[in-house]
Design a protein around this motif. Sequence first.
Motif, short mmCIF file in Angstrom:
data_model
loop_
_atom_site.label_atom_id
_atom_site.label_comp_id
_atom_site.label_asym_id
_atom_site.label_seq_id
_atom_site.Cartn_x
_atom_site.Cartn_y
_atom_site.Cartn_z
N GLN A 142 36.55 39.26 38.67
CA GLN A 142 35.37 38.55 38.19
C GLN A 142 34.04 39.07 38.72
OE1 GLN A 142 35.28 34.30 39.01
NE2 GLN A 142 33.06 34.47 39.23
N GLU A 201 37.82 34.65 45.32
CA GLU A 201 38.09 33.21 45.29
C GLU A 201 37.87 32.53 46.64
OE1 GLU A 201 38.82 31.53 42.25
OE2 GLU A 201 37.95 33.47 41.82
N GLU A 209 47.87 24.38 34.40
CA GLU A 209 46.67 25.22 34.33
C GLU A 209 46.98 26.61 33.77
OE1 GLU A 209 44.58 25.90 38.07
OE2 GLU A 209 43.60 27.64 37.18
O1 4AD Z 1 41.81 29.74 38.57
P1 4AD Z 1 41.83 31.13 39.12
O2 4AD Z 1 42.11 31.31 40.56
O3 4AD Z 1 40.43 31.75 38.72
C1 4AD Z 1 39.93 32.96 39.08
O4 4AD Z 1 40.52 33.82 39.68
C2 4AD Z 1 38.57 33.25 38.51
N1 4AD Z 1 37.93 34.30 39.31
C3 4AD Z 1 38.69 33.63 37.07
C4 4AD Z 1 37.38 33.88 36.41
O5 4AD Z 1 36.60 32.97 36.26
N2 4AD Z 1 37.13 35.12 35.98
O6 4AD Z 1 42.89 31.99 38.30
C5 4AD Z 1 42.80 32.09 36.90
C6 4AD Z 1 44.16 31.91 36.26
C7 4AD Z 1 44.80 30.56 36.52
O7 4AD Z 1 44.32 29.58 35.65
C8 4AD Z 1 46.26 30.88 36.31
O8 4AD Z 1 46.57 30.87 34.92
C9 4AD Z 1 46.36 32.30 36.81
O9 4AD Z 1 45.07 32.85 36.78
N3 4AD Z 1 46.89 32.37 38.17
C10 4AD Z 1 48.15 32.76 38.49
N4 4AD Z 1 49.17 33.14 37.73
C11 4AD Z 1 50.32 33.48 38.34
N5 4AD Z 1 50.48 33.48 39.68
C12 4AD Z 1 49.48 33.12 40.50
N6 4AD Z 1 49.65 33.15 41.83
C13 4AD Z 1 48.23 32.72 39.91
N7 4AD Z 1 47.05 32.31 40.39
C14 4AD Z 1 46.25 32.10 39.34
#
Ligand code: 4AD
Length: 456
Positions: free
Chosen positions: A203, A168, A379
Motif C-alpha cells: 500500500q 500495518e 473479512e
Molecule cells: O486488512 P488488511 O491487513 O489491510 C491491509 O493490508 C491494507 N494495507 C490494504 C490496503 O488498504 N491497501 O489486509 C487486507 C486483506 C484482508 O481483508 C484479508 O482478506 C487479507 O488481506 N489478509 C489475509 N489473507 C490471508 N492470510 C492472512 N494472514 C491475511 N491477512 C490479511
Amino acid sequence: MQSQDRELIKYALTSESSRTTCIKAWVRTKRESKNFAFLELNDGSCLANLQVIINDDKPGYDCLKDISTGAAVCVLGTLVESPGKGQKWELHADKLEVYGLSAPDYPLQKKGHSLEFLREIAHLRPRTNLFGAVFRIRNQLSYAVHQFFQERDFLYVHTPIITASDCEGAGELFRVSTAPLDKKYQAEKDFFGRQTYLTVSGQLEGELFATALSNVYTFGPTFRAENSNTARHAAEFWMIEPEMAFYDLQDNMQLAEDFVRYCVTYALEHAKQDLDFLQKFVDKNIYERLEFVAGQDFQRLSYTEAIEILGKAKQDFDYQIAYGSDLQTEHERYLCETHFKKPVILYNYPDTIKPFYMRRNDDGKTVAAMDVLVPGVGELVGGSQREERLDVLTENMEKHGLNRDEYFWYLDTRKYGSVPHSGFGLGFERLIMFITGVSNIRDVIPFPRTPKNCEF
Ligand code: 4AD
Ligand code: MG
C-alpha cells in the motif's frame, strides 16, 4: 514427435466432427478387455477426462500391462463420436507411447482422499480433480483481476517484496537478512545496511504511484508472521491492492463492491464445469452463495451500528464484543449470514484499532476505514481513505510510535500536491475460498505456508 493438442479435451466437449490428433496426458484409470483396453486420460486443461480405446493390434499396446494410474502417456489417434454413455467423444488410438510409468505406491490411485491427507502430499495434490478445479479457478480469477482494473485504466505497479517499513504497524514482520545466525546482529553490517523485511502490504508504495499516476493496483505476494493458526490466515498470501487518487471513502466502497461482484460473476460465467464439480463434492450451496453476492447490493453499515446490532443479537458468541474491540470472524459472519443476509461493508472504525495511515473523521474518534464481509469467509477486503493532511498524519504517526524521519518519503506525498485518496486490499485466497467453498486457506494456495509448516 507430434506436438501436443492442448485444446483437445475442450474440443471433445464441444465439437461436431472427428479429427486425427495427439494427446499427452496422465492416466486416471485403465480397464482392460479381451482384445482392447480403455484409458481415461487427463491433462489438467479441464475437469473432464478423455476416454481412449486401444485395440491389441496397435503399436504400444504391449506397454499397457505396465501402465497404471498416474502414468504419463502420448496417444496418437482419431477423435470419434462415442457410442458409450458419459462422453460425447472418444479417442481411437493408432499408437501409444509411454513417457513415464507410475510406481505401484502412487498415493492417488483411489478417489475420495481427505483434504488433510492431500495436504500431506501437497506436491501431488494438483493431480486430483478437486485441486485441479481450485487451481483452474484461481488462474481464471487472476486473469479477471487484471481485466477488471485494466478495463478501468488502472496501472499495474510492482511494489517491492523486500521493504524497510511496516505498513500495518502490527509488527508481524519476517526479517530479511544475510547476517550470520551465530553472531550478535548489527543492522549496519547487514546486506542492505539496515533491517529489512518481507512486505506485509504494497500500500505505502502504491500510494507513491497513485499520487503520480492517479489509479494503480498491485497484485502480489505478501507475508505476515502472525501466529494465528486459523483456516483463514496464511503466512504467505496474495493480495490485490488498488490505490486511487481523488477517491473518498464512498468511492472506495463502491469500487470494492464492484470488484468483488465482478470476480464472482466472472467465475459464474467462466468456470461452470469446475463449479459444478465443487457443488457436488464441496459445497452444495455454492451457486446460492455466489448469486447472493453477484445479485444484490452490499449492506453498508457503520462500525457503531454494527456494535449495537451485535449487542442485541440473540446468539452466544465466543468473544464478547464492545465498542473499541475488533470484530471476530463469528461477528462478521453473524452480520452478513444471519442479520442482513447479504455482503456487508463496515466503515468508520475506532482509530484505536486501525493503522496510522487512515483518515481521521471529524468526530475525532473514528477513521475512514472500511471492511467488506462476505458469508463463509468474513473479512474479504480491508481498506480506507488515507490521511492526506500532513499535520494530522504526523500526529497519527507519533501516536502509533512511528519515527517520521523514516517515513519522509511517505510524508513527501502530503507535502507536494497532496490529494484525497483511498485504497483497499483484497485477500486473493479468501476470494478463492469464497468462490470455491473450500473452507481452509491451505487448500486454495498451491504451496501453503503457515506456522510450523513450510514444505519444499
Ligand atoms: O486488512 P488488511 O491487513 O489491510 C491491509 O493490508 C491494507 N494495507 C490494504 C490496503 O488498504 N491497501 O489486509 C487486507 C486483506 C484482508 O481483508 C484479508 O482478506 C487479507 O488481506 N489478509 C489475509 N489473507 C490471508 N492470510 C492472512 N494472514 C491475511 N491477512 C490479511
Ligand atoms: Mg483488515
